[in-house]
Design a protein around this motif. Structure first.
Motif, PDB file in Angstrom:
ATOM      1  N   ALA A 390      12.471  -8.610  -9.290  1.00  0.00           N
ATOM      2  CA  ALA A 390      12.531  -7.741  -8.108  1.00  0.00           C
ATOM      3  C   ALA A 390      13.117  -6.384  -8.461  1.00  0.00           C
ATOM      4  N   HIS A 391      14.151  -6.355  -9.308  1.00  0.00           N
ATOM      5  CA  HIS A 391      14.727  -5.077  -9.738  1.00  0.00           C
ATOM      6  C   HIS A 391      13.688  -4.250 -10.486  1.00  0.00           C
ATOM      7  N   LEU A 392      12.937  -4.913 -11.374  1.00  0.00           N
ATOM      8  CA  LEU A 392      11.956  -4.189 -12.174  1.00  0.00           C
ATOM      9  C   LEU A 392      10.823  -3.659 -11.306  1.00  0.00           C
ATOM     10  N   ARG A 393      10.372  -4.448 -10.334  1.00  0.00           N
ATOM     11  CA  ARG A 393       9.299  -3.982  -9.453  1.00  0.00           C
ATOM     12  C   ARG A 393       9.749  -2.805  -8.607  1.00  0.00           C
ATOM     13  N   LEU A 394      10.970  -2.861  -8.090  1.00  0.00           N
ATOM     14  CA  LEU A 394      11.478  -1.752  -7.270  1.00  0.00           C
ATOM     15  C   LEU A 394      11.589  -0.485  -8.097  1.00  0.00           C
ATOM     16  N   ALA A 395      12.119  -0.602  -9.304  1.00  0.00           N
ATOM     17  CA  ALA A 395      12.248   0.578 -10.162  1.00  0.00           C
ATOM     18  C   ALA A 395      10.885   1.144 -10.527  1.00  0.00           C
ATOM     19  N   ALA A 396       9.904   0.274 -10.769  1.00  0.00           N
ATOM     20  CA  ALA A 396       8.555   0.748 -11.103  1.00  0.00           C
ATOM     21  C   ALA A 396       7.934   1.473  -9.919  1.00  0.00           C
ATOM     22  N   ARG A 397       8.137   0.960  -8.698  1.00  0.00           N
ATOM     23  CA  ARG A 397       7.594   1.648  -7.520  1.00  0.00           C
ATOM     24  C   ARG A 397       8.213   3.038  -7.376  1.00  0.00           C
ATOM     25  N   GLN A 398       9.484   3.163  -7.690  1.00  0.00           N
ATOM     26  CA  GLN A 398      10.135   4.463  -7.576  1.00  0.00           C
ATOM     27  C   GLN A 398       9.576   5.465  -8.568  1.00  0.00           C
ATOM     28  N   GLN A 399       9.084   4.987  -9.720  1.00  0.00           N
ATOM     29  CA  GLN A 399       8.523   5.879 -10.722  1.00  0.00           C
ATOM     30  C   GLN A 399       7.080   6.269 -10.414  1.00  0.00           C
ATOM     31  N   SER A 400       6.441   5.533  -9.524  1.00  0.00           N
ATOM     32  CA  SER A 400       5.045   5.813  -9.193  1.00  0.00           C
ATOM     33  C   SER A 400       4.996   6.742  -7.994  1.00  0.00           C
ATOM     34  N   ALA A 401       5.250   8.028  -8.251  1.00  0.00           N
ATOM     35  CA  ALA A 401       5.247   9.011  -7.160  1.00  0.00           C
ATOM     36  C   ALA A 401       3.859   9.134  -6.567  1.00  0.00           C
ATOM     37  N   SER A 402       3.806   9.384  -5.264  1.00  0.00           N
ATOM     38  CA  SER A 402       2.508   9.417  -4.599  1.00  0.00           C
ATOM     39  C   SER A 402       2.428  10.570  -3.615  1.00  0.00           C
ATOM     40  N   GLY A 403       1.216  11.142  -3.544  1.00  0.00           N
ATOM     41  CA  GLY A 403       0.951  12.149  -2.530  1.00  0.00           C
ATOM     42  C   GLY A 403       0.153  11.588  -1.376  1.00  0.00           C
ATOM     43  N   LEU A 404       0.085  10.239  -1.277  1.00  0.00           N
ATOM     44  CA  LEU A 404      -0.698   9.602  -0.230  1.00  0.00           C
ATOM     45  C   LEU A 404      -0.107   9.797   1.150  1.00  0.00           C
ATOM     46  N   GLU A 405       1.171  10.112   1.234  1.00  0.00           N
ATOM     47  CA  GLU A 405       1.822  10.173   2.539  1.00  0.00           C
ATOM     48  C   GLU A 405       1.299  11.321   3.399  1.00  0.00           C
ATOM     49  N   GLN A 406       0.515  12.220   2.822  1.00  0.00           N
ATOM     50  CA  GLN A 406      -0.099  13.268   3.633  1.00  0.00           C
ATOM     51  C   GLN A 406      -1.155  12.697   4.568  1.00  0.00           C
ATOM     52  N   HIS A 407      -1.812  11.616   4.141  1.00  0.00           N
ATOM     53  CA  HIS A 407      -2.895  11.043   4.937  1.00  0.00           C
ATOM     54  C   HIS A 407      -2.680   9.568   5.251  1.00  0.00           C
ATOM     55  N   ALA A 408      -1.562   8.988   4.841  1.00  0.00           N
ATOM     56  CA  ALA A 408      -1.349   7.562   5.050  1.00  0.00           C
ATOM     57  C   ALA A 408       0.118   7.307   5.367  1.00  0.00           C
ATOM     58  N   ARG A 409       0.343   6.219   6.068  1.00  0.00           N
ATOM     59  CA  ARG A 409       1.701   5.809   6.431  1.00  0.00           C
ATOM     60  C   ARG A 409       2.203   4.792   5.413  1.00  0.00           C
ATOM     61  N   ARG A 410       3.337   5.095   4.830  1.00  0.00           N
ATOM     62  CA  ARG A 410       3.875   4.234   3.780  1.00  0.00           C
ATOM     63  C   ARG A 410       4.696   3.098   4.376  1.00  0.00           C
ATOM     64  N   ILE A 411       4.442   1.889   3.865  1.00  0.00           N
ATOM     65  CA  ILE A 411       5.181   0.710   4.294  1.00  0.00           C
ATOM     66  C   ILE A 411       5.771   0.058   3.051  1.00  0.00           C
ATOM     67  N   GLN A 412       7.084  -0.105   3.039  1.00  0.00           N
ATOM     68  CA  GLN A 412       7.722  -0.856   1.971  1.00  0.00           C
ATOM     69  C   GLN A 412       7.734  -2.324   2.385  1.00  0.00           C
ATOM     70  N   PRO A 413       6.967  -3.161   1.715  1.00  0.00           N
ATOM     71  CA  PRO A 413       6.837  -4.555   2.154  1.00  0.00           C
ATOM     72  C   PRO A 413       8.180  -5.270   2.223  1.00  0.00           C
ATOM     73  N   ALA A 414       8.380  -5.975   3.335  1.00  0.00           N
ATOM     74  CA  ALA A 414       9.616  -6.742   3.533  1.00  0.00           C
ATOM     75  C   ALA A 414       9.286  -8.165   3.961  1.00  0.00           C
TER      76      ALA A 414
END
Length: 670
Positions: A390-414
């Motif tokens: 879980a730590h590794l997945r969270l850190a990897a998501r943080q490194q994957s910067a995205s410009g999708l939020e201009q046209h999409a709503r971001r949801i962090q799965p819980a």
């Protein structure tokens, strides 16, 4: 008093002295050192008693300076490199550079140059003085052209001609501090490049010293690139990447094998002159990974000189407008095996989990992999636990910067699989969807099961079912299983009334989704992926053009996209053929409704004798409606300060029926 004694006395402050007194004491000891130096020089300087000393130079003073500077220079170490000769300048350019360099190496040249310039305040060589010292008449073009901005000394950044407002012969010459430092053996990069130079990823070598990666395509490509960089003339190479970091790994391995030093640059175009000079001084290749949004000015500046090897890596297709002389354009091979190995080495022995399976959905470059591993260790230290997946997945998501939020709503799965109440067949298909996302590179790439024709390696799924049956929740669970963020496309920001704008907005989304490790969700997808119709007017024609564009774009998509629809029949059959999986979400039967009621009340304080079976039997509600009914019941109970009872749940269920305009059981009317 020796120099060492003065240095120690000036640099040490007794702890018992107040700060002001200590500072004055230091100045007093410095004054003693100044007086000693003045006495030493006055003993031999014939101008020591001259009241105009420093304002002019007499012949006697000049002879004293010449005798003082005639002491033999210390011998040059045999192992020291001749960096001046390594610049490969002509004899005349070398002489001019030495003339300009002299005051920076020996301060006695300053007054001598002032004397020769007929101005003791001008203590650097001028154009006229340099030509005189070389024995070249000032009117001859042979000498004057050596100071032109396009001549080697100026063009290579080795010499600066200052004071352009002065007559040409009176302009001062200065050697940049970085060039002086380099000629003296200092390899510290130019201060102007601070923050813009980065180390290259360390390539992995096998026991035989070669860059084998278990990937014949990668090894063959690196071998050819090694020969090109080692033996070829100065040139520019553009490595087009399918995923960020692929080209950087290739060029790092090739440069290491060729034993060619390099500078990895990421900065503005304004710093290119200092960068190229640094590369020339050290005989290095310039590497730029990740081009800016407008690459033209940077590429043009890097390649214009043509004397420094440049390797560029980026995901954009090469545009001939970027520069006048086209680079060698190569397709960088995918680096899946190298990326997995980089993850394994970065994590090391810290993680007691399957690293390969954990990082399978991510496509990060080597430098981002190292940063993600460091961030994961920091997260584990903050939690006070060993490093987990879980730590590794969270850190990897943080490194994957995205410009999708201009046209999409971001949801962090819980959520996770325990939050889904679905038939076994639907759950099995969802697990298969996650399985495809993890192993697509192996199956489609390593095992060569890709359909070809420029098709991408994306994973496409359609979730079909009535509203509230768990389609969006399932997409969130799949994203959570893969350790990715979920981006819900906002159709209001995509669909545009102007012709062609919808396709442009969709292209931005798909391009960014290709680059980003994320799950893309098109909710109510039939609004965009609907059936094509017979062309009766221009509106039909343009609507069909949008569908045709989407069909083509899905073919080359490399990401993970999920579509949801309430009416599967509304989706064009051509889209359905391109989908990997179609998951049906049936309306829940009484047993599933009972499970949904129980799941919704897991964390809600409820009456101990609560009977849920009658609600599940009597009220035909989907999962989303059941959750809304539970929320209504919870508010009613919270308002009373009590636990949720059967009456609260009954009222919640009835309200859901009324919202849907349905006949409420037991009331006879609604």
């Amino acid at each position: 008093m020796t120099v060492e004694e003065v240095g120690v006395s000036v640099g040490v402050t007794p702890a018992a002295e107040p700060e002001a007194d200590a500072l004055l004491a230091r100045l007093g000891r410095l004054r003693e050192r100044v007086a000693l130096l003045v006495a030493q020089r006055s003993a031999t300087d014939p101008t020591a008693t001259d009241p105009l000393r420093g304002l002019y130079l007499s012949g006697e003073a000049v002879e004293y300076l010449l005798l003082r500077s005639s002491e033999p220079a210390p011998p040059v170490r045999e192992s020291a490199p001749d960096r001046l000769a390594a610049l490969r300048l002509t004899d005349l350019d070398t002489a001019l550079l030495l003339i300009a360099l002299a005051p920076d190496l020996d301060r006695t040249f300053e007054p001598l140059y002032g004397y020769l310039n007929d101005d003791v305040g001008r203590r650097r060589a001028t154009v006229g003085l340099a030509l005189d010292l070389c024995g070249i008449p000032a009117h001859e073009a042979e000498g004057r052209v050596r100071f032109h901005p396009t001549a080697p000394l100026s063009a290579l950044g080795l010499l600066t001609v200052e004071e352009p407002e002065r007559p040409f012969l009176g302009r001062s010459l200065r050697v940049p501090d970085r060039v002086v430092a380099h000629l003296l053996g200092d390899d510290t990069p130019d201060a102007a490049l601070a923050g813009h130079l980065h180390p290259l990823p360390t390539p992995r070598r096998s026991h035989d010293g070669q860059h084998h990666d278990g990937d014949d395509e990668f090894t063959h490509f690196v071998d050819r690139l090694t020969v090109l960089l080692a033996d070829g003339p100065p040139l520019a190479v553009y490595l087009r990447e399918r995923h960020e970091g692929d080209g950087l790994v290739c060029v790092s391995a090739a440069l290491d094998a060729a034993e060619v030093p390099a500078l990895r640059f990421s900065g503005p175009v304004e710093r290119v002159p200092e960068l190229l000079r640094e590369a020339r001084l050290g005989g290095r290749t310039v590497v730029v990974s990740g081009l800016p949004d407008q690459p033209g000015p940077l590429v043009r500046a890097l390649t214009a000189a043509g004397d420094v090897p440049v390797v560029l890596a980026g995901a954009r297709p090469y545009d001939p407008l970027w520069c006048e002389s086209d680079p060698l354009i190569l397709e960088a091979p995918r680096q899946r095996a190298a990326a997995v190995r980089a993850w394994t080495e970065a994590v090391g022995e810290d993680g007691d989990f399957d690293v390969r399976a954990t990082v399978a959905p991510y496509h990060l470059g080597a430098d981002r992999i190292a940063r993600a591993a460091r961030a994961a260790r920091g997260l584990a230290a903050f939690d006070g636990t060993p490093l987990t997946a879980a730590h590794l997945r969270l850190a990897a998501r943080q490194q994957s910067a995205s410009g999708l939020e201009q046209h999409a709503r971001r949801i962090q799965p819980a959520v996770d699989w325990r939050d889904l109440v679905l038939p076994d067949r639907s759950l099995t298909q969802l697990h298969e969807l996650a399985l495809r996302a993890r192993h697509r590179d192996r199956v489609l790439g390593d095992w060569r099961l890709s359909a070809g024709g420029g098709r991408g390696r994306g994973v496409l799924g359609l979730f079909a079912g009535e509203s509230g049956t768990g389609k969006t929740l399932s997409a969130e669970v799949v994203a959570a299983e893969l350790g990715l963020d979920l981006y819900v496309v906002q159709l209001s920001s995509v669909v545009d009334k102007y012709v062609g704008e919808t396709e442009k907005n969709l292209e931005r989304i798909f391009t960014e989704a290709d680059r980003t490790d994320a799950v893309l969700l098109f909710d109510e997808a039939d609004a965009v992926f609907g059936k094509r119709s017979e062309v009766k007017d221009s509106h039909d024609r343009y609507a069909n053009m949008e569908s045709a564009y989407l069909l083509q774009r899905l073919e080359s998509f490399d990401g993970i996209a999920l579509l949801t629809t309430n009416l599967r029949a509304n989706i064009d059959e051509a889209f359905t053929r391109r989908l990997d999986l179609v998951v049906d979400f049936p309306f829940p039967d009484p047993a599933q409704r009972l499970a949904l009621w129980r799941h919704g009340l897991i964390h809600v304080p409820s009456a101990p004798d609560l009977e849920l079976a009658p609600l599940a039997e009597e009220f035909e509600l989907a999962g989303g409606s059941i959750r809304s009914a539970v929320v209504t019941a919870a508010y009613l109970a919270a308002g009373r300060g009590d636990t949720v009872g059967a009456a609260d749940l009954l009222e919640g269920a009835r309200r859901e029926y009324r919202k849907a305009g349905r006949l409420v059981p037991g009331e006879g009317t609604w």
